[in-house]
Design a protein around this motif. Sequence first.
Motif, PDB file in Angstrom:
ATOM      1  N   PRO A 108     -55.821  24.551 -30.665  1.00 12.55           N
ATOM      2  CA  PRO A 108     -56.092  24.891 -32.063  1.00 12.55           C
ATOM      3  C   PRO A 108     -57.583  25.122 -32.307  1.00 12.55           C
ATOM      4  CG  PRO A 108     -54.673  22.959 -31.909  1.00 12.55           C
ATOM      5  CD  PRO A 108     -55.158  23.261 -30.517  1.00 12.55           C
ATOM      6  N   GLY A 109     -57.897  26.222 -32.958  1.00 12.80           N
ATOM      7  CA  GLY A 109     -59.282  26.531 -33.302  1.00 12.80           C
ATOM      8  C   GLY A 109     -60.104  27.064 -32.147  1.00 12.80           C
ATOM      9  N   ARG A 110     -59.449  27.366 -31.013  1.00 17.72           N
ATOM     10  CA  ARG A 110     -60.153  27.839 -29.826  1.00 17.72           C
ATOM     11  C   ARG A 110     -59.534  29.147 -29.343  1.00 17.72           C
ATOM     12  NH1 ARG A 110     -59.498  22.155 -26.606  1.00 17.72           N
ATOM     13  NH2 ARG A 110     -60.915  20.948 -27.917  1.00 17.72           N
ATOM     14  N   TYR A 111     -60.317  29.957 -28.654  1.00 15.90           N
ATOM     15  CA  TYR A 111     -59.738  31.143 -28.034  1.00 15.90           C
ATOM     16  C   TYR A 111     -60.092  31.183 -26.551  1.00 15.90           C
ATOM     17  CZ  TYR A 111     -64.345  33.345 -28.892  1.00 15.90           C
ATOM     18  OH  TYR A 111     -65.679  33.639 -28.944  1.00 15.90           O
ATOM     19  N   VAL A 112     -59.123  31.631 -25.790  1.00 19.10           N
ATOM     20  CA  VAL A 112     -59.220  31.800 -24.346  1.00 19.10           C
ATOM     21  C   VAL A 112     -58.637  33.174 -24.052  1.00 19.10           C
ATOM     22  CG1 VAL A 112     -58.368  30.947 -22.115  1.00 19.10           C
ATOM     23  CG2 VAL A 112     -58.986  29.323 -23.908  1.00 19.10           C
TER      24      VAL A 112
ATOM     25  N   VAL B 288     -64.569  32.899 -24.191  1.00 17.87           N
ATOM     26  CA  VAL B 288     -64.041  31.605 -24.628  1.00 17.87           C
ATOM     27  C   VAL B 288     -64.876  31.165 -25.820  1.00 17.87           C
ATOM     28  CG1 VAL B 288     -63.161  30.873 -22.366  1.00 17.87           C
ATOM     29  CG2 VAL B 288     -65.503  30.287 -23.018  1.00 17.87           C
ATOM     30  N   GLY B 289     -64.272  30.424 -26.733  1.00 21.25           N
ATOM     31  CA  GLY B 289     -65.052  29.953 -27.861  1.00 21.25           C
ATOM     32  C   GLY B 289     -64.215  29.310 -28.925  1.00 21.25           C
ATOM     33  N   PHE B 290     -64.916  28.861 -29.946  1.00 23.26           N
ATOM     34  CA  PHE B 290     -64.281  28.285 -31.119  1.00 23.26           C
ATOM     35  C   PHE B 290     -64.056  29.413 -32.122  1.00 23.26           C
ATOM     36  CE2 PHE B 290     -66.693  24.693 -29.330  1.00 23.26           C
ATOM     37  CZ  PHE B 290     -65.639  23.821 -29.127  1.00 23.26           C
ATOM     38  N   ILE B 291     -62.911  29.430 -32.776  1.00 32.00           N
ATOM     39  CA  ILE B 291     -62.586  30.487 -33.739  1.00 32.00           C
ATOM     40  C   ILE B 291     -63.698  30.603 -34.777  1.00 32.00           C
ATOM     41  CG2 ILE B 291     -60.940  31.253 -35.506  1.00 32.00           C
ATOM     42  CD1 ILE B 291     -59.846  31.470 -32.640  1.00 32.00           C
TER      43      ILE B 291
ATOM     44  N   GLY C  63     -67.102  29.386 -34.649  1.00 31.02           N
ATOM     45  CA  GLY C  63     -68.254  28.738 -34.035  1.00 31.02           C
ATOM     46  C   GLY C  63     -68.698  29.439 -32.772  1.00 31.02           C
ATOM     47  N   ALA C  64     -69.270  28.650 -31.885  1.00 35.79           N
ATOM     48  CA  ALA C  64     -69.892  29.157 -30.668  1.00 35.79           C
ATOM     49  C   ALA C  64     -68.880  29.785 -29.726  1.00 35.79           C
ATOM     50  CB  ALA C  64     -70.618  28.015 -29.966  1.00 35.79           C
ATOM     51  N   GLY C  65     -69.373  30.730 -28.932  1.00 30.97           N
ATOM     52  CA  GLY C  65     -68.568  31.369 -27.907  1.00 30.97           C
ATOM     53  C   GLY C  65     -69.446  31.833 -26.762  1.00 30.97           C
ATOM     54  N   LEU C  66     -68.832  32.029 -25.602  1.00 30.91           N
ATOM     55  CA  LEU C  66     -69.523  32.514 -24.415  1.00 30.91           C
ATOM     56  C   LEU C  66     -68.632  33.517 -23.688  1.00 30.91           C
ATOM     57  CD1 LEU C  66     -70.782  29.124 -22.891  1.00 30.91           C
ATOM     58  CD2 LEU C  66     -72.212  30.858 -23.990  1.00 30.91           C
TER      59      LEU C  66
ATOM     60  N   TRP D 272     -64.902  22.584 -23.339  1.00 31.44           N
ATOM     61  CA  TRP D 272     -65.156  22.561 -24.779  1.00 31.44           C
ATOM     62  C   TRP D 272     -66.236  21.545 -25.133  1.00 31.44           C
ATOM     63  CZ3 TRP D 272     -63.576  26.848 -26.442  1.00 31.44           C
ATOM     64  CH2 TRP D 272     -62.416  27.437 -25.944  1.00 31.44           C
ATOM     65  N   LEU D 273     -66.403  20.518 -24.298  1.00 35.38           N
ATOM     66  CA  LEU D 273     -67.444  19.515 -24.554  1.00 35.38           C
ATOM     67  C   LEU D 273     -68.837  20.045 -24.207  1.00 35.38           C
ATOM     68  CD1 LEU D 273     -65.594  16.377 -23.143  1.00 35.38           C
ATOM     69  CD2 LEU D 273     -65.740  17.151 -25.530  1.00 35.38           C
ATOM     70  N   LEU D 274     -68.909  21.127 -23.458  1.00 38.95           N
ATOM     71  CA  LEU D 274     -70.188  21.727 -23.057  1.00 38.95           C
ATOM     72  C   LEU D 274     -70.531  22.994 -23.836  1.00 38.95           C
ATOM     73  CD1 LEU D 274     -69.708  21.608 -19.154  1.00 38.95           C
ATOM     74  CD2 LEU D 274     -70.677  19.833 -20.626  1.00 38.95           C
ATOM     75  N   LEU D 275     -69.531  23.599 -24.462  1.00 38.44           N
ATOM     76  CA  LEU D 275     -69.682  24.953 -24.996  1.00 38.44           C
ATOM     77  C   LEU D 275     -70.784  25.103 -26.041  1.00 38.44           C
ATOM     78  CD1 LEU D 275     -67.824  27.808 -25.002  1.00 38.44           C
ATOM     79  CD2 LEU D 275     -67.848  27.104 -27.368  1.00 38.44           C
ATOM     80  N   GLU D 276     -70.798  24.278 -27.060  1.00 36.71           N
ATOM     81  CA  GLU D 276     -71.800  24.459 -28.124  1.00 36.71           C
ATOM     82  C   GLU D 276     -73.215  24.304 -27.588  1.00 36.71           C
ATOM     83  OE1 GLU D 276     -69.829  23.550 -32.338  1.00 36.71           O
ATOM     84  OE2 GLU D 276     -70.065  21.753 -31.095  1.00 36.71           O
ATOM     85  N   ALA D 277     -73.436  23.296 -26.741  1.00 39.66           N
ATOM     86  CA  ALA D 277     -74.771  23.105 -26.173  1.00 39.66           C
ATOM     87  C   ALA D 277     -75.150  24.283 -25.274  1.00 39.66           C
ATOM     88  CB  ALA D 277     -74.835  21.791 -25.401  1.00 39.66           C
TER      89      ALA D 277
END
Length: 119
Positions: A44-48, A59-62, A64-67, A100-105
């Motif tokens: 939920p709230g994520r895309y792959v 990959v990212g948060f719907i 928020g941040a993405g890479l 997901w624990l590393l993505l925003e940083a």
Amino acid sequence: MWSMRHSHRRGPDGRPMDCRQTLTLSPQPAGTGGPLRIVFAKGPGRYVPGGAPFGSGDVGFIQGAGLNLHEPGAVRALLDVALARGWQPEERRAVEVDGWLLLEAAAAVQTGDAGPEGP
């Protein structure tokens, strides 16, 4: 060196479900340490990536941040964050972490908004 793989878990009926994108970082030269597997599982709230409208490697948060895991800068940012949070590439065992624990940083590192310790 890195590689990326898209996979699915199989449901009770044998059909694919639960998209996962796994980025594997392997210390070089080969045999000098165990791999780091950074796993991004759909939720939920994520895309792959799994087809349109997202590109391969996104990959990212719907909200928020993405890479994009095909971009060397994104991979380097994830590596820097993993190292700052204690991954030791010289260990001989494979390590798997929740991406997901590393993505925003990592996204903040990639854009220059923060160091690998986090925003």
